[in-house]
Write a protein that holds these residues in place. Structure first.
Motif, PDB file in Angstrom:
ATOM      1  N   VAL A   8     102.013  52.628   8.953  1.00 38.76           N
ATOM      2  CA  VAL A   8     101.772  51.207   8.781  1.00 38.76           C
ATOM      3  C   VAL A   8     102.772  50.657   7.765  1.00 38.76           C
ATOM      4  CG1 VAL A   8     100.081  49.450   8.151  1.00 38.76           C
ATOM      5  CG2 VAL A   8      99.307  51.591   9.220  1.00 38.76           C
ATOM      6  N   THR A   9     103.327  49.513   8.061  1.00 41.40           N
ATOM      7  CA  THR A   9     104.239  48.846   7.124  1.00 41.40           C
ATOM      8  C   THR A   9     103.582  47.574   6.595  1.00 41.40           C
ATOM      9  OG1 THR A   9     105.327  47.745   8.991  1.00 41.40           O
ATOM     10  CG2 THR A   9     106.335  49.765   8.170  1.00 41.40           C
ATOM     11  N   ALA A  10     104.082  47.080   5.478  1.00 47.68           N
ATOM     12  CA  ALA A  10     103.479  45.891   4.862  1.00 47.68           C
ATOM     13  C   ALA A  10     103.495  44.706   5.810  1.00 47.68           C
ATOM     14  CB  ALA A  10     104.210  45.559   3.565  1.00 47.68           C
ATOM     15  N   HIS A  11     104.584  44.575   6.555  1.00 44.99           N
ATOM     16  CA  HIS A  11     104.740  43.478   7.509  1.00 44.99           C
ATOM     17  C   HIS A  11     104.811  44.052   8.919  1.00 44.99           C
ATOM     18  CE1 HIS A  11     105.634  40.959   4.023  1.00 44.99           C
ATOM     19  NE2 HIS A  11     106.465  41.912   3.637  1.00 44.99           N
TER      20      HIS A  11
ATOM     21  N   GLY B 261     101.174  45.710  11.154  1.00 46.58           N
ATOM     22  CA  GLY B 261     101.204  45.404   9.732  1.00 46.58           C
ATOM     23  C   GLY B 261      99.947  45.828   8.988  1.00 46.58           C
ATOM     24  N   ALA B 262     100.069  45.888   7.661  1.00 42.87           N
ATOM     25  CA  ALA B 262      98.992  46.400   6.812  1.00 42.87           C
ATOM     26  C   ALA B 262      97.733  45.545   6.885  1.00 42.87           C
ATOM     27  CB  ALA B 262      99.483  46.503   5.366  1.00 42.87           C
ATOM     28  N   HIS B 263      97.875  44.248   6.938  1.00 36.97           N
ATOM     29  CA  HIS B 263      96.699  43.381   6.951  1.00 36.97           C
ATOM     30  C   HIS B 263      95.862  43.608   8.213  1.00 36.97           C
ATOM     31  CE1 HIS B 263      94.247  39.977   5.770  1.00 36.97           C
ATOM     32  NE2 HIS B 263      94.359  39.492   7.002  1.00 36.97           N
TER      33      HIS B 263
ATOM     34  N   VAL C 155      95.701  57.220   5.772  1.00 36.68           N
ATOM     35  CA  VAL C 155      96.596  56.125   6.167  1.00 36.68           C
ATOM     36  C   VAL C 155      97.998  56.450   5.684  1.00 36.68           C
ATOM     37  CG1 VAL C 155      97.117  53.669   6.026  1.00 36.68           C
ATOM     38  CG2 VAL C 155      94.735  54.427   6.065  1.00 36.68           C
ATOM     39  N   ASN C 156      98.935  56.435   6.614  1.00 35.97           N
ATOM     40  CA  ASN C 156     100.333  56.752   6.358  1.00 35.97           C
ATOM     41  C   ASN C 156     101.112  55.432   6.268  1.00 35.97           C
ATOM     42  OD1 ASN C 156     103.192  57.322   7.242  1.00 35.97           O
ATOM     43  ND2 ASN C 156     102.435  59.423   7.340  1.00 35.97           N
ATOM     44  N   ILE C 157     101.779  55.190   5.143  1.00 40.87           N
ATOM     45  CA  ILE C 157     102.503  53.929   4.961  1.00 40.87           C
ATOM     46  C   ILE C 157     104.006  54.176   4.856  1.00 40.87           C
ATOM     47  CG2 ILE C 157     100.556  52.727   3.906  1.00 40.87           C
ATOM     48  CD1 ILE C 157     101.857  53.153   1.165  1.00 40.87           C
ATOM     49  N   GLY C 158     104.779  53.225   5.380  1.00 42.79           N
ATOM     50  CA  GLY C 158     106.234  53.326   5.355  1.00 42.79           C
ATOM     51  C   GLY C 158     106.872  52.007   4.952  1.00 42.79           C
ATOM     52  N   LYS C 159     108.187  51.999   4.906  1.00 41.52           N
ATOM     53  CA  LYS C 159     108.935  50.811   4.490  1.00 41.52           C
ATOM     54  C   LYS C 159     109.189  49.885   5.672  1.00 41.52           C
ATOM     55  CE  LYS C 159     113.433  50.765   3.715  1.00 41.52           C
ATOM     56  NZ  LYS C 159     113.886  49.535   4.416  1.00 41.52           N
ATOM     57  N   THR C 160     108.964  48.597   5.462  1.00 45.38           N
ATOM     58  CA  THR C 160     109.334  47.600   6.456  1.00 45.38           C
ATOM     59  C   THR C 160     110.849  47.626   6.635  1.00 45.38           C
ATOM     60  OG1 THR C 160     107.486  46.231   5.681  1.00 45.38           O
ATOM     61  CG2 THR C 160     109.121  45.177   7.100  1.00 45.38           C
TER      62      THR C 160
ATOM     63  N   ASP D 183     107.438  46.964  -1.519  1.00 42.00           N
ATOM     64  CA  ASP D 183     106.961  46.942  -0.139  1.00 42.00           C
ATOM     65  C   ASP D 183     105.848  47.974   0.063  1.00 42.00           C
ATOM     66  OD1 ASP D 183     107.436  45.837   2.604  1.00 42.00           O
ATOM     67  OD2 ASP D 183     107.868  47.937   3.055  1.00 42.00           O
ATOM     68  N   TYR D 184     106.057  49.176  -0.449  1.00 41.00           N
ATOM     69  CA  TYR D 184     105.019  50.212  -0.365  1.00 41.00           C
ATOM     70  C   TYR D 184     103.773  49.792  -1.153  1.00 41.00           C
ATOM     71  CZ  TYR D 184     107.857  53.872   1.902  1.00 41.00           C
ATOM     72  OH  TYR D 184     108.599  54.616   2.792  1.00 41.00           O
ATOM     73  N   VAL D 185     103.980  49.210  -2.309  1.00 43.29           N
ATOM     74  CA  VAL D 185     102.847  48.765  -3.127  1.00 43.29           C
ATOM     75  C   VAL D 185     102.021  47.716  -2.384  1.00 43.29           C
ATOM     76  CG1 VAL D 185     102.249  47.419  -5.189  1.00 43.29           C
ATOM     77  CG2 VAL D 185     103.792  49.380  -5.376  1.00 43.29           C
ATOM     78  N   ALA D 186     102.688  46.807  -1.679  1.00 52.49           N
ATOM     79  CA  ALA D 186     101.970  45.782  -0.916  1.00 52.49           C
ATOM     80  C   ALA D 186     101.072  46.436   0.141  1.00 52.49           C
ATOM     81  CB  ALA D 186     102.967  44.825  -0.260  1.00 52.49           C
ATOM     82  N   SER D 187     101.580  47.454   0.820  1.00 53.98           N
ATOM     83  CA  SER D 187     100.763  48.177   1.802  1.00 53.98           C
ATOM     84  C   SER D 187      99.619  48.902   1.123  1.00 53.98           C
ATOM     85  CB  SER D 187     101.624  49.184   2.572  1.00 53.98           C
ATOM     86  OG  SER D 187     102.559  48.530   3.401  1.00 53.98           O
TER      87      SER D 187
END
Length: 350
Positions: free
Chosen positions: A92-95, A124-126, A144-149, A160-164
Motif C-alpha cells: 500500500v502506498t500513501a497515495h 492508497g492508504a486511506h 500491512v506492507n507499505i511502500g513509496k509512492t 511518504d512512508y510516515v503518511a501511510s
C-alpha cells in the motif's frame, strides 16, 4: 483437479486477468459470513501444536500469504478461511496509483515461477484503512506492507512512508516497510543504511505511538550483497525493530523485466535467512519467503531459524487449499518428531 484446470484452462488467459478474477471471487466470499466461517472451520489451522507467537502477536500456524496478492485489503478473511495463518496485505502506498503499464505479470511454468513488474498498483492508504476498520468475521492476523509512492522523490520518502503508517499502523497486527521491490524506480536504494535509518526511525515513532504499539518489520531484497544483509540486520537490532522479512523478488534472471518469484528464488532466500539467523539469533523475528513450494520448504525454513514462513507463487501453482494441506502435513511432522509445538523446531539447524 486444480492442476488440470490450471494447465488446461487458466494458463490460456492473461495472468493479471486471472489474478483480478480470483481476488474478486475471494472478496465476494469475504462478504458471505456463513460460508466463510464453514470454510475456516474446515481448512484453517486449529491445532495448538501449530500455534506461533511472534512480536506479541499470536498466529494459528506458521504459514502465511506474502504481500502482493491482496493489494487493497479486500479479501484477507477469505484467504485465511482457505488455510493461511496470516495475510500480509499491500503493498500500500500513501497515495493511490495505477502501477506500471500492462502487461506486467508473467508466468514461467517450467520453473514454477512468476515475473511481475506491477509497480505498487493500489487504491492508497486511506482506502485500505477504510476496509481494515471493518469487523473481522473470522480470526485472521493481518499485516500491512507499505511502500513509496512512485512520484515521491527520494528526499520525500520518509514523509511518504510516515503518511501511510499514520493511516495503517493503528489497524495492522504488524507493519512492514518495503524497500525491496524492484518495480519502483530508486526504491531499492533506500536499503542503504544511511537512507534506511532515518526512514525506519520515523516510521517506528508512529508504530510506537499506537494504542498497543504496532510491531514494525522491514522487508529486504535477495539481491543485497552479504555485507549489506549484515548491515540491515545490525540496523534492525540497533533500532529495536520487531522483525525482518527475507526476501522479496529478484532481478537476477533472464526473462521479462521485473521481479522473479517462485522456485528459482529458493536457494538465495534460504541463504539470506541463514545469514540473518547467524547475525541476530533469536533476538529478532525472521520471516522467510521466496521459493516456498511444499511442506519440506516450510520445515527447512523453520529449522533454519524462521519463526514464520510466507508464500505466494507456491499457492498460485499449488491451488486454493495449498496452505491448508501444508499446515496438516506440518502437524504430522511435528508429531513424528515427538515435539509438542512447532516452535520447538525453530532454529534447530541454525
Amino acid at each position: 483437479m486444480y492442476r488440470l484446470v490450471f494447465t488446461q484452462v487458466l494458463r490460456r488467459f492473461d495472468a493479471e486477468a486471472v489474478h483480478r478474477l480470483t481476488v474478486s471471487a475471494l472478496a465476494l466470499l469475504a462478504r458471505l459470513p456463513l460460508l466463510k466461517r464453514l470454510l475456516h472451520r474446515a481448512y484453517a489451522p486449529h491445532d495448538p501444536a501449530l500455534r506461533v507467537s511472534a512480536f506479541g502477536v499470536h498466529f494459528p500456524g506458521p504459514l502465511g500469504l506474502a504481500a502482493g496478492f491482496d493489494k487493497d485489503a479486500v479479501c484477507a478473511e477469505a484467504i485465511a478461511a482457505l488455510g493461511f495463518s496470516h495475510v500480509e496485505v499491500g503493498t500500500v502506498t500513501a497515495h493511490g496509483q495505477p502501477g506500471n503499464p500492462r502487461p506486467r505479470l508473467f508466468r514461467r511454468f517450467r520453473e514454477r515461477a512468476l515475473i511481475n513488474r506491477m509497480g505498487f498498483n493500489n487504491a492508497g492508504a486511506h482506502a485500505a484503512a477504510r476496509r481494515l476498520r471493518r469487523p473481522r468475521g473470522v480470526p485472521v492476523v493481518v499485516g500491512v506492507n507499505i511502500g513509496k509512492t512512485k512520484v515521491i522523490p527520494e528526499s520525500g520518502a520518509a514523509a511518504d512512508y510516515v503518511a501511510s503508517a499514520k493511516e495503517l499502523a493503528p489497524l495492522a497486527d504488524y507493519l512492514v516497510v518495503n524497500v525491496s521491490s524492484p518495480n519502483t524506480p530508486g526504491l531499492r536504494d533506500l536499503q542503504a543504511v544511511s537512507l534506511l535509518r532515518p526512514l525506519l526511525t520515523a516510521v517506528k515513532e508512529v508504530c510506537d505511538s499506537t494504542p498497543r504499539r504496532t510491531p514494525l518489520l522491514v522487508k529486504i531484497a535477495p539481491d543485497l550483497a552479504d555485507e549489506d544483509v549484515d548491515a540491515v540486520a545490525e540496523l534492525a537490532m540497533e533500532l529495536g525493530l520487531d522483525g525482518i522479512i527475507a526476501t522479496n523478488t529478484t532481478i537476477k534472471h533472464d526473462g521479462e523485466r521485473g521481479g522473479l518469484s517462485g522456485r528459482p528464488l529458493k536457494e538465495r532466500s534460504l541463504e539470506v535467512l541463514r545469514r540473518l539467523r547467524a547475525k541476530v539469533g533469536d533476538r529478532i523475528t525472521l520471516i522467510s519467503v521466496g521459493g516456498v513450494e511444499d511442506v519440506d520448504d516450510v520445515w527447512e525454513r523453520i529449522l533454519a531459524g524462521a519463526t514464520l514462513v510466507q508464500a505466494y507463487t507456491g499457492w498460485i501453482y499449488g491451488g486454493p487449499l495449498w496452505a491448508s494441506h501444508i499446515h496438516r502435513r506440518l502437524l504430522r511432522r511435528v508429531r513424528r518428531h515427538g515435539l509438542t509445538s512447532i516452535t520447538e523446531a525453530i532454529g534447530r539447524t541454525a
